[in-house]
Design a protein around this motif. Sequence first.
Motif, PDB file in Angstrom:
ATOM      1  N   TYR A  25       0.809  -1.213   0.000  1.00  0.00           N
ATOM      2  CA  TYR A  25       0.000   0.000   0.000  1.00  0.00           C
ATOM      3  C   TYR A  25       0.847   1.270   0.000  1.00  0.00           C
ATOM      4  CZ  TYR A  25      -3.526  -3.424   1.279  1.00  0.00           C
ATOM      5  OH  TYR A  25      -4.349  -4.517   1.282  1.00  0.00           O
ATOM      6  N   ASP A  26       2.148   1.119  -0.159  1.00  0.00           N
ATOM      7  CA  ASP A  26       3.021   2.291  -0.163  1.00  0.00           C
ATOM      8  C   ASP A  26       2.775   3.198  -1.365  1.00  0.00           C
ATOM      9  OD1 ASP A  26       4.193   1.529   2.194  1.00  0.00           O
ATOM     10  OD2 ASP A  26       5.944   0.579   1.267  1.00  0.00           O
TER      11      ASP A  26
ATOM     12  N   GLU B 209      -0.081   4.226  -2.372  1.00  0.00           N
ATOM     13  CA  GLU B 209      -1.264   5.060  -2.197  1.00  0.00           C
ATOM     14  C   GLU B 209      -0.874   6.505  -1.926  1.00  0.00           C
ATOM     15  OE1 GLU B 209      -4.507   1.937  -0.290  1.00  0.00           O
ATOM     16  OE2 GLU B 209      -3.197   3.064   1.059  1.00  0.00           O
TER      17      GLU B 209
ATOM     18  N   ARG C  18      -3.642   7.386   2.235  1.00  0.00           N
ATOM     19  CA  ARG C  18      -3.968   6.072   2.801  1.00  0.00           C
ATOM     20  C   ARG C  18      -5.426   5.709   2.577  1.00  0.00           C
ATOM     21  NH1 ARG C  18      -5.996   4.414   7.913  1.00  0.00           N
ATOM     22  NH2 ARG C  18      -5.358   2.281   8.473  1.00  0.00           N
ATOM     23  N   GLY C  19      -5.635   4.540   2.000  1.00  0.00           N
ATOM     24  CA  GLY C  19      -6.986   4.036   1.804  1.00  0.00           C
ATOM     25  C   GLY C  19      -7.700   4.557   0.574  1.00  0.00           C
TER      26      GLY C  19
ATOM     27  N   GLN D 138     -11.940   7.983   9.014  1.00  0.00           N
ATOM     28  CA  GLN D 138     -11.246   6.849   8.401  1.00  0.00           C
ATOM     29  C   GLN D 138     -11.009   5.797   9.482  1.00  0.00           C
ATOM     30  OE1 GLN D 138      -7.065   7.127   6.709  1.00  0.00           O
ATOM     31  NE2 GLN D 138      -8.230   7.067   4.803  1.00  0.00           N
TER      32      GLN D 138
ATOM     33  N   THR E  18      -5.807  -5.144   6.313  1.00  0.00           N
ATOM     34  CA  THR E  18      -5.823  -4.584   4.963  1.00  0.00           C
ATOM     35  C   THR E  18      -7.023  -3.690   4.664  1.00  0.00           C
ATOM     36  OG1 THR E  18      -6.904  -6.612   4.162  1.00  0.00           O
ATOM     37  CG2 THR E  18      -4.506  -6.511   4.004  1.00  0.00           C
TER      38      THR E  18
ATOM     39  N   VAL F 215      -9.457  -0.524   4.935  1.00  0.00           N
ATOM     40  CA  VAL F 215      -9.565   0.884   5.333  1.00  0.00           C
ATOM     41  C   VAL F 215     -10.878   1.428   4.769  1.00  0.00           C
ATOM     42  CG1 VAL F 215      -8.588   3.203   5.211  1.00  0.00           C
ATOM     43  CG2 VAL F 215      -7.061   1.226   5.332  1.00  0.00           C
TER      44      VAL F 215
ATOM     45  N   THR G  25     -13.084   4.812   4.322  1.00  0.00           N
ATOM     46  CA  THR G  25     -12.880   6.261   4.325  1.00  0.00           C
ATOM     47  C   THR G  25     -14.180   6.972   3.983  1.00  0.00           C
ATOM     48  OG1 THR G  25     -10.584   5.968   3.571  1.00  0.00           O
ATOM     49  CG2 THR G  25     -11.526   8.166   3.376  1.00  0.00           C
TER      50      THR G  25
ATOM     51  N   ARG H  93     -11.506   0.322   0.877  1.00  0.00           N
ATOM     52  CA  ARG H  93     -10.285  -0.322   0.394  1.00  0.00           C
ATOM     53  C   ARG H  93     -10.233  -1.691   1.061  1.00  0.00           C
ATOM     54  NH1 ARG H  93      -5.284  -1.104   3.270  1.00  0.00           N
ATOM     55  NH2 ARG H  93      -4.222   0.861   2.917  1.00  0.00           N
TER      56      ARG H  93
END
Length: 206
Positions: A4-5, A7, A10-11, A25, A87, A89, A91, A100
């Motif tokens: 997920y880096d 993104e 985040r999410g 979130q 894993t 998320v 939002t 996500r």
Amino acid sequence: MSEYDHEPVRGLPGELPEGEHIIWQGGTDWKAMAFSALHIRFALVYFLVIVATALFRGDWGTAMAVTALGSVTVGLFILFAWGVSRTTVYTLTNRRLVLRIGVALNKCINLPLNELESANLKQLADGSGNIVLTLKGMPRLGYLMLWPHARSLRFVRPQPMLRAVPDAQKVSALLFKATQEVQPIAPRQQAKRERNEDIPLGGLPV
């Protein structure tokens, strides 16, 4: 480095457009996920009944085999619930709800608030809860694509949901407020809500 880096936020699949901001979130609680979505209690009871029956009959070999099988099965359920929690998320922005999800293959599902027909909260004993979403005219979402973030056994018209969310009452209130900004609630429905009568979270007809 994690998967997920990449993104930007985040999410989310991309940067937020101008005028859009994050309201809330969060994710899922793995214990509540294991019990509410994977029904781990039933699995435990099922294996315990078989083991008890085998012991009553003096069949120690079967009892030991079923105990081993049950331990592996329950362990896999717990591992999967933990993976989902790690894993996932959720939002909420002032314009949409983004899920996500995906343990092996991650994906982001965008649900515009103006396509939300209703959102109903089912509170769990530990304070977490499931928020089931009903959509209006959006294309159908596949049940398998959503699971376990989908209402159980709704295959024909799957309903996405926020599953095992901690402090679900607060999250549902934020979702109601954000949806109301996009789809103003009718005065009659607002009066019903103030009387604590049962109406859809979004204040919209089901």
